[in-house]
Design a protein around this motif. Structure first.
Motif, short mmCIF file in Angstrom:
data_model
loop_
_atom_site.label_atom_id
_atom_site.label_comp_id
_atom_site.label_asym_id
_atom_site.label_seq_id
_atom_site.Cartn_x
_atom_site.Cartn_y
_atom_site.Cartn_z
N MET A 1 0.85 -1.20 0.00
CA MET A 1 0.00 0.00 0.00
C MET A 1 0.89 1.24 0.00
O MET A 1 1.87 1.31 0.72
CB MET A 1 -0.91 0.00 1.24
CG MET A 1 -1.87 1.18 1.29
SD MET A 1 -2.91 1.14 2.76
CE MET A 1 -3.91 -0.29 2.37
N SER A 2 0.54 2.21 -0.83
CA SER A 2 1.35 3.42 -0.96
C SER A 2 1.34 4.20 0.34
O SER A 2 0.32 4.33 1.01
CB SER A 2 0.80 4.29 -2.10
OG SER A 2 1.49 5.51 -2.14
N GLU A 3 2.53 4.71 0.70
CA GLU A 3 2.65 5.51 1.92
C GLU A 3 2.79 6.98 1.59
O GLU A 3 3.23 7.78 2.41
CB GLU A 3 3.86 5.03 2.73
CG GLU A 3 3.69 3.61 3.24
CD GLU A 3 4.84 3.19 4.14
OE1 GLU A 3 5.78 3.99 4.31
OE2 GLU A 3 4.78 2.08 4.68
N THR A 4 2.41 7.35 0.36
CA THR A 4 2.46 8.76 -0.05
C THR A 4 1.11 9.17 -0.62
O THR A 4 0.25 8.34 -0.90
CB THR A 4 3.55 8.98 -1.12
OG1 THR A 4 3.22 8.21 -2.27
CG2 THR A 4 4.93 8.61 -0.59
N LYS A 5 0.95 10.47 -0.77
CA LYS A 5 -0.24 11.04 -1.40
C LYS A 5 0.17 12.28 -2.15
O LYS A 5 1.31 12.76 -2.03
CB LYS A 5 -1.30 11.37 -0.36
CG LYS A 5 -0.86 12.40 0.67
CD LYS A 5 -1.96 12.64 1.70
CE LYS A 5 -1.49 13.66 2.75
NZ LYS A 5 -2.53 13.92 3.77
N VAL A 6 -0.72 12.83 -2.95
CA VAL A 6 -0.42 14.01 -3.76
C VAL A 6 -1.02 15.24 -3.11
O VAL A 6 -2.21 15.25 -2.75
CB VAL A 6 -0.97 13.84 -5.20
CG1 VAL A 6 -0.73 15.11 -6.01
CG2 VAL A 6 -0.31 12.65 -5.88
N LYS A 16 1.97 10.26 3.31
CA LYS A 16 0.51 10.07 3.42
C LYS A 16 -0.07 10.73 4.67
O LYS A 16 -1.18 11.25 4.66
CB LYS A 16 0.20 8.58 3.43
CG LYS A 16 -1.28 8.26 3.39
CD LYS A 16 -1.52 6.77 3.29
CE LYS A 16 -3.00 6.46 3.21
NZ LYS A 16 -3.26 5.01 3.09
N LYS A 17 0.68 10.72 5.78
CA LYS A 17 0.17 11.25 7.04
C LYS A 17 0.47 12.73 7.24
O LYS A 17 0.15 13.30 8.29
CB LYS A 17 0.74 10.45 8.20
CG LYS A 17 0.29 8.99 8.21
CD LYS A 17 0.83 8.26 9.43
CE LYS A 17 0.35 6.81 9.47
NZ LYS A 17 0.87 6.10 10.67
#
Length: 240
Positions: A1-6, A16-17
């Motif tokens: 699961m990706s631990e980043t976001k845009v 991500k957090k």
């Protein structure tokens, strides 16, 4: 699961957090904003509804006929109604000011007509401070000088009394007729005082020759004993 976001502001890929974008330094809102707003809105609706349900009921009570006619406060109207009740005036359908009655008892009194459900009319006079001065029915004093003198029911027959005495009077009249089955009654009038009841009317009925004739009648009834004390038929007293 990706631990980043845009980041929605600068489109950079960030942890991500992260609550603040490390690139553009803008604060990132959490995903529960709409839910919180909805909860707050529902809470406001509930609070408003509760406030309305528990508000002073007088705010929502429609003005009584007395308040409308007299232009008085609710407390003043209640005091007037209490005095009307003392004189057995409870079911009234209208209250109207009548300037023609003003000044009948003193220069500053105000006159009103109180119409009952049965169509009887009581005259009422108030002081400048909206206190009941006089109540009168026909020539009969019901209230004066702070005291109830009589009740409306002392002078007006109830619907039950009307039915009772119409039946009794019809029976007495029919016994005088040649053709009771042809009888047609009308013109009923009623009178009442503290001692007796008076019932008047007419009957159209066939005579011995089959011709329809009209006869007038009047009864007087003792209120205490309910005995007929007078029966006049076509001008002749039959109670000897």
């Amino acid at each position: 699961m990706s631990e980043t976001k845009v980041c929605k502001f600068c489109q950079s890929e960030i942890p991500k957090k992260a609550k603040v974008c490390p690139n553009c330094k803008k604060t990132l809102k959490q995903g529960h904003g709409c839910l919180i707003s909805l909860i707050v809105f529902i809470g406001m609706i509930v609070a408003i509804g509760y406030a309305i349900m528990n508000a002073d009921p007088e705010i929502y009570v429609e003005k009584s006929k007395i308040e409308e006619a007299v232009g008085c406060s609710q407390d003043e109207a209640k005091a007037i109604e209490d005095i009307l009740k003392q004189c057995d005036i409870t079911d009234y359908q209208d209250v109207k000011a009548d300037k023609g009655l003003n000044g009948a008892w003193n220069k500053k009194d105000k006159g009103y007509r109180v119409e009952t459900q049965d169509g009887d009319e009581v005259l009422m006079w108030l002081t400048q401070k909206n206190k009941v001065l006089v109540l009168k029915y026909a020539d009969n004093m019901l209230y004066k000088k702070g005291k109830a003198k009589a009740k409306l029911t002392d002078y007006v027959l109830s619907s039950e009394e009307v039915t009772k005495w119409e039946v009794e009077c019809k029976s007495q009249v029919e016994a005088m007729l040649k053709s009771p089955s042809s009888a047609k009654f009308g013109g009923w009038k009623y009178g009442k005082d503290k001692k007796q009841i008076v019932v008047q009317g007419y009957v159209d009925a066939e005579n011995s020759f089959g011709a329809e004739i009209r006869s007038q009648f009047q009864f007087k009834i003792n209120r205490k004993t309910e005995a007929i004390t007078s029966f006049i038929f076509d001008g002749q007293e039959l109670m000897q």
